[in-house]
Design an enzyme around this catalytic site. Structure first.
Site, PDB file in Angstrom:
ATOM      1  CE  LYS A 124      12.233   1.743  17.000  1.00 42.27           C
ATOM      2  NZ  LYS A 124      13.137   1.857  15.836  1.00 42.27           N
ATOM      3  CG  ASP A 164      10.791   3.732  13.980  1.00 42.69           C
ATOM      4  OD1 ASP A 164      11.755   3.190  13.445  1.00 42.69           O
ATOM      5  OD2 ASP A 164       9.642   3.216  13.953  1.00 42.69           O
TER       6      ASP A 164
HETATM    7  P1  NDP Z   1       8.110   7.448   8.252  1.00 43.34           P
HETATM    8  O1  NDP Z   1       7.066   7.702   9.264  1.00 43.34           O
HETATM    9  O2  NDP Z   1       8.941   8.566   7.754  1.00 43.34           O
HETATM   10  O3  NDP Z   1       7.464   6.731   6.975  1.00 43.34           O
HETATM   11  C1  NDP Z   1       6.780   5.529   7.089  1.00 43.34           C
HETATM   12  C2  NDP Z   1       6.169   5.176   5.748  1.00 43.34           C
HETATM   13  O4  NDP Z   1       5.564   3.898   5.822  1.00 43.34           O
HETATM   14  C3  NDP Z   1       5.062   6.128   5.330  1.00 43.34           C
HETATM   15  O5  NDP Z   1       5.012   6.161   3.918  1.00 43.34           O
HETATM   16  C4  NDP Z   1       3.815   5.468   5.922  1.00 43.34           C
HETATM   17  O6  NDP Z   1       2.619   5.823   5.281  1.00 43.34           O
HETATM   18  C5  NDP Z   1       4.147   4.004   5.687  1.00 43.34           C
HETATM   19  N1  NDP Z   1       3.504   3.185   6.741  1.00 43.34           N
HETATM   20  C6  NDP Z   1       3.664   3.302   8.080  1.00 43.34           C
HETATM   21  N2  NDP Z   1       2.917   2.400   8.739  1.00 43.34           N
HETATM   22  C7  NDP Z   1       2.279   1.715   7.790  1.00 43.34           C
HETATM   23  C8  NDP Z   1       1.383   0.636   7.824  1.00 43.34           C
HETATM   24  N3  NDP Z   1       0.976   0.095   9.005  1.00 43.34           N
HETATM   25  N4  NDP Z   1       0.944   0.155   6.651  1.00 43.34           N
HETATM   26  C9  NDP Z   1       1.354   0.700   5.470  1.00 43.34           C
HETATM   27  N5  NDP Z   1       2.203   1.721   5.379  1.00 43.34           N
HETATM   28  C10 NDP Z   1       2.671   2.214   6.521  1.00 43.34           C
HETATM   29  O7  NDP Z   1       9.034   6.294   8.878  1.00 43.34           O
HETATM   30  P2  NDP Z   1      10.501   5.862   8.460  1.00 43.34           P
HETATM   31  O8  NDP Z   1      10.702   6.022   7.003  1.00 43.34           O
HETATM   32  O9  NDP Z   1      11.440   6.502   9.401  1.00 43.34           O
HETATM   33  O10 NDP Z   1      10.477   4.302   8.846  1.00 43.34           O
HETATM   34  C11 NDP Z   1      10.082   3.297   7.911  1.00 43.34           C
HETATM   35  C12 NDP Z   1      10.617   1.952   8.360  1.00 43.34           C
HETATM   36  O11 NDP Z   1      12.050   2.004   8.444  1.00 43.34           O
HETATM   37  C13 NDP Z   1      10.140   1.484   9.745  1.00 43.34           C
HETATM   38  O12 NDP Z   1      10.059   0.078   9.755  1.00 43.34           O
HETATM   39  C14 NDP Z   1      11.294   1.922  10.647  1.00 43.34           C
HETATM   40  O13 NDP Z   1      11.340   1.177  11.848  1.00 43.34           O
HETATM   41  C15 NDP Z   1      12.472   1.619   9.750  1.00 43.34           C
HETATM   42  N6  NDP Z   1      13.715   2.311  10.077  1.00 43.34           N
HETATM   43  C16 NDP Z   1      13.770   3.676  10.144  1.00 43.34           C
HETATM   44  C17 NDP Z   1      14.962   4.305  10.417  1.00 43.34           C
HETATM   45  C18 NDP Z   1      15.105   5.783  10.376  1.00 43.34           C
HETATM   46  O14 NDP Z   1      16.239   6.269  10.480  1.00 43.34           O
HETATM   47  N7  NDP Z   1      14.053   6.560  10.201  1.00 43.34           N
HETATM   48  C19 NDP Z   1      16.181   3.522  10.739  1.00 43.34           C
HETATM   49  C20 NDP Z   1      16.024   2.096  10.557  1.00 43.34           C
HETATM   50  C21 NDP Z   1      14.824   1.535  10.280  1.00 43.34           C
HETATM   51  P3  NDP Z   1       1.719   7.061   5.828  1.00 43.34           P
HETATM   52  O15 NDP Z   1       2.362   8.288   5.238  1.00 43.34           O
HETATM   53  O16 NDP Z   1       0.370   6.760   5.321  1.00 43.34           O
HETATM   54  O17 NDP Z   1       1.811   7.003   7.312  1.00 43.34           O
END
Ligand code: NDP
Length: 450
Positions: A124, A164
């Site tokens: 990571k 991510d």
């Molecule tokens: P994105 O950046 O596309 O979206 C993240 C979302 O979560 C946004 O809506 C963001 O809000 C919100 N968010 C992020 N940080 C915070 C925080 N500290 N508090 C509240 N809301 C938050 O990321 P992903 O959708 O790719 O990832 C989301 C989760 O899924 C993570 O835990 C990631 O590790 C996990 N994941 C992702 C994979 C992938 O293929 N993308 C694979 C497996 C797991 P805002 O728009 O305000 O930033």
């Protein structure tokens, strides 16, 4: 050595790393029965070795913003385990990124990748850079500066990063372009690439779709399905968007979505048309979710990240899918979910549920799926992207989706089988940790003390 002694040792070696300790403790306790049955694993200190990154790189990233001011960020890559394949895991760009967060993510990634059945090790990386509010030119300059250093430490046979939080298609494009320029080669060094330049169909959808395929298998165990279920989803990024889409496809109703400022409660349900609005808002216009509530006249509530309670989980529903970030479902939230009739919680995000909340859910008979199993569809499809890159060909959406289906079904079965063998039938947490651990442990045992 006892499990508590190993936990104490990890605490002593990694002070001030609460997220890493949380992930470590969860795995140590679940796999302990395996070590008791396999004293040679204890003698070889396999668990302690897995808890120590094989290599951890920290570097300075210096770049010029649009006003020609010098900006300084910190970049990282944690190469956690290469026991079963090249390091594989995403890059996260978010101000909260630090060694603890990346070590927890890299550690979880070892077991997740092992569960997919594809030969991928765990890694990571990322930076404390915040893409929010930055121009496209600033994001590009940052990505080029970041890759200027990272390129020395990765290649398509050694370490293959992906996206991510904060790293989507735009950032992967800039990172890939920079790598190609520096190395003078066109190889599949990153996954999540664009379809016209080495990317795989369905990779964008894979984590969210895979999550819902996994949940559907859990429900089928109880002769039930997602059809007609009211669902809570948090987040509005990549994982949340495609989880919502697949729930809609399968006839469920999603009533919530969130970002770091607040959440919407749309009691009428998010339709495909409203979802297209949300995708455009988040992926193209990079706006805030409040605009959804203003447009579709539904409820909106702000969120306070410092509260150890999240009101999104206090809405009546059947299923919950946390898809935003770590530690967003707390003990009080777990009690609210149970009070409101939630029967299933499957994690789209990594470690969104605290250990106390998980214990409460399991004790109260809620079907609980840990992210390392239920969100593994994303990295599995990254693995399929790597295979297509090695072969120099590409598969159709139907082919990739069919493979994703099989992978999620097999992970679900592997969790159930391992949980049963170790006397915890139906416990997906124990099942996922043990099935993943066994595969990596056997590979390490075979490869000697290195
Ligand atoms: P994105 O950046 O596309 O979206 C993240 C979302 O979560 C946004 O809506 C963001 O809000 C919100 N968010 C992020 N940080 C915070 C925080 N500290 N508090 C509240 N809301 C938050 O990321 P992903 O959708 O790719 O990832 C989301 C989760 O899924 C993570 O835990 C990631 O590790 C996990 N994941 C992702 C994979 C992938 O293929 N993308 C694979 C497996 C797991 P805002 O728009 O305000 O930033």
């Amino acid at each position: 050595m006892t499990s508590q002694e190993i936990i104490a040792l990890v605490k002593q070696r990694n002070p001030n790393e609460p997220e890493f300790l949380q992930a470590a403790e969860e795995v140590i306790l679940s796999v302990w029965p395996v070590l008791e049955r396999n004293p040679e694993f204890v003698k070889l200190r396999l668990l302690e070795r897995m808890l120590e990154p094989e290599r951890m790189i920290t570097f300075r990233v210096t770049w010029l913003d649009d006003k020609n001011n010098v900006q300084v960020n910190r970049g990282y890559r944690v190469q956690m385990s290469s026991a079963i394949g090249p390091y594989k895991g995403g890059l996260r760009f978010h101000p909260s990124v630090n060694p603890s967060v990346l070590k927890f993510l890299a550690f979880e990634q070892i077991f997740k990748n092992a569960l997919t059945g594809i030969p991928m090790g765990g890694g990571k990386g990322g930076s404390d850079f915040d893409p929010k509010g930055k121009s496209d030119a600033e994001v590009m300059k940052f990505c080029q500066a970041f890759m200027g250093e990272l390129a020395r430490h990765i290649n398509h046979r050694l370490d293959v990063p992906a996206g991510d939080i904060g790293v989507g298609g735009r950032e992967i494009g800039y990172l890939f372009g920079a790598y190609k320029k520096i190395k003078n080669e066109f190889t599949g060094v990153l996954t999540g690439k664009g379809i016209g330049w080495g990317g795989s169909l369905i990779r964008t959808e894979a984590t969210g779709y895979g999550l819902i395929y996994f949940a559907e298998h859990m429900l089928q165990e109880k002769k039930d399905s997602i059809k007609g279920k009211t669902c809570l989803v948090s987040g509005s990024g990549n994982v949340a968007q495609y989880a919502i889409e697949k729930i809609i496809h399968l006839g469920g109703k999603v009533v919530t979505a969130s970002d770091s400022n607040g959440f919407i409660y749309d009691a009428a349900g998010i339709t495909q048309e409203k979802l297209e609005f949300l995708k455009d808002l988040k992926n193209n216009r990079r706006g805030r979710i409040k605009e959804y509530a203003d447009t579709f006249k539904c409820e909106y509530q702000t969120l306070d990240a410092n509260q150890n309670q999240n009101p999104i989980w206090n809405i009546k529903a059947d299923c919950a899918f946390p898809c935003a970030t770590q530690n967003e479902v707390h003990e009080k939230d777990a009690r609210n979910l149970i009070k409101n009739g939630v029967k299933l919680l499957a994690e789209g995000a990594n470690m969104p549920t605290t250990i106390d909340a998980i214990n409460i859910l399991i004790e109260n008979g809620v079907m609980y799926a840990p992210g390392k199993a239920s969100n593994a569809g994303g990295v599995a499809t990254s693995g399929l992207e790597m295979t297509q890159n090695y072969m120099g060909s590409s598969w159709t959406s139907e082919e990739v989706d069919a493979k994703l289906h099989v992978i999620m079904k097999d992970i679900h079965q592997a969790c159930l089988d391992a949980a049963k063998v170790y006397g915890k039938p139906g416990n997906y947490l124990v099942g996922a940790n043990i099935a993943g651990f066994l595969k990596v442990a056997k590979a390490m045992q075979a490869q000697g003390v290195i």
